[in-house]
Design an enzyme around this catalytic site. Structure first.
Site, PDB file in Angstrom:
ATOM      1  N   LYS A   2     -13.071  -0.014 -14.216  1.00  0.00           N
ATOM      2  CA  LYS A   2     -13.457  -1.310 -13.680  1.00  0.00           C
ATOM      3  C   LYS A   2     -14.003  -2.237 -14.766  1.00  0.00           C
ATOM      4  O   LYS A   2     -13.867  -3.465 -14.674  1.00  0.00           O
ATOM      5  CB  LYS A   2     -14.479  -1.134 -12.552  1.00  0.00           C
ATOM      6  CG  LYS A   2     -13.900  -0.457 -11.321  1.00  0.00           C
ATOM      7  CD  LYS A   2     -12.730  -1.240 -10.736  1.00  0.00           C
ATOM      8  CE  LYS A   2     -12.242  -0.654  -9.431  1.00  0.00           C
ATOM      9  NZ  LYS A   2     -11.154  -1.458  -8.813  1.00  0.00           N
ATOM     10  N   ASN A  14      -6.237  -5.320  -5.350  1.00  0.00           N
ATOM     11  CA  ASN A  14      -7.314  -4.547  -4.749  1.00  0.00           C
ATOM     12  C   ASN A  14      -7.056  -3.047  -4.758  1.00  0.00           C
ATOM     13  O   ASN A  14      -7.991  -2.266  -4.575  1.00  0.00           O
ATOM     14  CB  ASN A  14      -7.538  -5.035  -3.310  1.00  0.00           C
ATOM     15  CG  ASN A  14      -8.570  -4.224  -2.590  1.00  0.00           C
ATOM     16  OD1 ASN A  14      -9.761  -4.333  -2.866  1.00  0.00           O
ATOM     17  ND2 ASN A  14      -8.131  -3.389  -1.657  1.00  0.00           N
ATOM     18  N   TYR A  28     -14.642   5.989 -13.569  1.00  0.00           N
ATOM     19  CA  TYR A  28     -14.505   4.850 -12.662  1.00  0.00           C
ATOM     20  C   TYR A  28     -15.071   3.581 -13.293  1.00  0.00           C
ATOM     21  O   TYR A  28     -14.450   2.516 -13.245  1.00  0.00           O
ATOM     22  CB  TYR A  28     -15.218   5.154 -11.347  1.00  0.00           C
ATOM     23  CG  TYR A  28     -15.115   4.048 -10.327  1.00  0.00           C
ATOM     24  CD1 TYR A  28     -13.924   3.821  -9.646  1.00  0.00           C
ATOM     25  CD2 TYR A  28     -16.207   3.228 -10.038  1.00  0.00           C
ATOM     26  CE1 TYR A  28     -13.822   2.803  -8.704  1.00  0.00           C
ATOM     27  CE2 TYR A  28     -16.115   2.215  -9.104  1.00  0.00           C
ATOM     28  CZ  TYR A  28     -14.918   2.002  -8.450  1.00  0.00           C
ATOM     29  OH  TYR A  28     -14.820   0.995  -7.523  1.00  0.00           O
ATOM     30  N   THR A  72     -16.669   1.497   3.096  1.00  0.00           N
ATOM     31  CA  THR A  72     -15.221   1.657   3.146  1.00  0.00           C
ATOM     32  C   THR A  72     -14.851   3.105   3.447  1.00  0.00           C
ATOM     33  O   THR A  72     -15.691   4.005   3.365  1.00  0.00           O
ATOM     34  CB  THR A  72     -14.594   1.267   1.797  1.00  0.00           C
ATOM     35  OG1 THR A  72     -15.095   2.155   0.785  1.00  0.00           O
ATOM     36  CG2 THR A  72     -14.933  -0.181   1.428  1.00  0.00           C
ATOM     37  N   ALA A  85     -19.680  -0.436  -0.964  1.00  0.00           N
ATOM     38  CA  ALA A  85     -19.215  -1.025   0.288  1.00  0.00           C
ATOM     39  C   ALA A  85     -18.929   0.049   1.324  1.00  0.00           C
ATOM     40  O   ALA A  85     -18.608   1.204   0.995  1.00  0.00           O
ATOM     41  CB  ALA A  85     -17.961  -1.864   0.037  1.00  0.00           C
ATOM     42  N   ASP A  89       3.738   1.931  -4.429  1.00  0.00           N
ATOM     43  CA  ASP A  89       2.818   2.665  -5.296  1.00  0.00           C
ATOM     44  C   ASP A  89       2.659   1.858  -6.579  1.00  0.00           C
ATOM     45  O   ASP A  89       3.628   1.656  -7.318  1.00  0.00           O
ATOM     46  CB  ASP A  89       3.404   4.047  -5.601  1.00  0.00           C
ATOM     47  CG  ASP A  89       2.485   4.922  -6.444  1.00  0.00           C
ATOM     48  OD1 ASP A  89       1.541   4.387  -7.062  1.00  0.00           O
ATOM     49  OD2 ASP A  89       2.719   6.142  -6.501  1.00  0.00           O
ATOM     50  N   VAL A  90       1.441   1.393  -6.856  1.00  0.00           N
ATOM     51  CA  VAL A  90       1.245   0.501  -8.003  1.00  0.00           C
ATOM     52  C   VAL A  90       1.393   1.216  -9.340  1.00  0.00           C
ATOM     53  O   VAL A  90       1.388   0.566 -10.391  1.00  0.00           O
ATOM     54  CB  VAL A  90      -0.123  -0.215  -7.946  1.00  0.00           C
ATOM     55  CG1 VAL A  90      -0.199  -1.117  -6.719  1.00  0.00           C
ATOM     56  CG2 VAL A  90      -1.284   0.777  -7.985  1.00  0.00           C
ATOM     57  N   ASP A 123       0.849  -1.180   0.000  1.00  0.00           N
ATOM     58  CA  ASP A 123       0.000   0.000   0.000  1.00  0.00           C
ATOM     59  C   ASP A 123       0.888   1.234   0.000  1.00  0.00           C
ATOM     60  O   ASP A 123       2.047   1.173   0.430  1.00  0.00           O
ATOM     61  CB  ASP A 123      -0.908   0.008   1.242  1.00  0.00           C
ATOM     62  CG  ASP A 123      -2.233   0.724   0.989  1.00  0.00           C
ATOM     63  OD1 ASP A 123      -2.200   1.856   0.473  1.00  0.00           O
ATOM     64  OD2 ASP A 123      -3.288   0.149   1.298  1.00  0.00           O
TER      65      ASP A 123
END
Length: 252
Positions: free
Chosen positions: A151, A82, A147, A182, A180, A55-56, A37
């Site tokens: 996805k 995720n 978004y 979150t 969700a 960092d992805v 993360d």
């Protein structure tokens, strides 16, 4: 249940929300878990996870983190892609830079992590990748153009990866959570003119009448990643309170 005993799982975006719930559940079922993360400060030391800052969007950082996981935990068997970010607006509201930024995290982030992990997954006898999609893949939601596109790409990517890597013994699946409960949703609610009314609206649009719990999504991820699901690949599992397929009549 301890079907993950002896297996190593990498969970990106694993410091909070769905990722944290997934890391906790996999660990409770026997996995050695590495959390990647950007901010690992929320990861409690007592959880026993290997927490690495990553960092992805940075390919070199991803490769280094994945290699460190494999070295310190003796391999990689499961990858949970995720890490992600949200975006609001129609196609008029997000400029090109925002499109690049969100796709870089939500789509290319999964590509980078999976690509870096493939050499280790090929050595595993229980290799699995689980990608996190969204209800936005199958339902047209207002003001979620960018978004939803990111996805939707995850959905197609999951199917293509499942086909590409099936004969290598690597299963690839995805979960599509509904809205969700979150931290990201919490931040959106805080910005709303009437947070209570906005929360009620989000709950009401899901047929079961509430937000999805992160633990419920984690349970679906655990099923898809489990060695017990050896014949499940190329599957996208909805965890959305029925939002994808149910059309309930109004209560009388």
């Amino acid at each position: 249940m301890a079907e993950f005993t002896g297996l190593v799982a990498v969970v990106t975006g694993g410091a909070s929300g769905i990722g944290a719930a997934t890391a906790e559940l996999l660990s409770s079922r026997g996995a050695s878990v590495a959390v990647l993360d950007r901010d690992i400060s929320p990861v409690p030391p007592e959880a026993g996870h290997l927490a690495l800052t990553c960092d992805v969007t940075d390919d070199a950082a991803v490769r280094a983190a994945v290699a460190e996981v494999a070295e310190r935990l003796a391999g990689i068997d499961v990858v949970v892609n995720n890490a992600g970010m949200g975006a609001q607006g129609t196609i008029e509201d997000n400029d090109d830079d925002e499109w690049r930024r969100v796709l870089d995290v939500n789509l290319l982030g999964a590509v980078r992590v999976s690509r870096a992990a493939l050499p280790y997954l090929r050595r595993s006898r229980s290799a699995a990748i689980v990608n996190t999609g969204s209800i936005a893949v199958t339902a047209g939601l207002p003001a979620r153009a960018l978004y939803s596109a990111s996805k939707g790409a995850i959905y197609s990517l999951t199917l293509a990866m499942a086909a590409d890597h099936l004969r290598e013994g690597i299963r690839v699946n995805a979960v599509n959570p509904g809205t969700a409960d979150t931290p990201w949703i919490g931040r959106l609610l805080e910005k709303a003119p009437d947070p209570a009314a906005e929360r009620a609206a989000l709950e009401a649009r899901q047929p079961h009448g509430r937000l999805v719990a992160p633990e419920e999504v984690a349970a679906a991820v655990a099923y898809l990643a489990s060695p017990l699901a050896g014949s499940t690949t190329g599957t996208v599992l909805a965890v959305d309170g029925g939002m994808q397929g149910l059309r309930l009549r109004p209560e009388q």
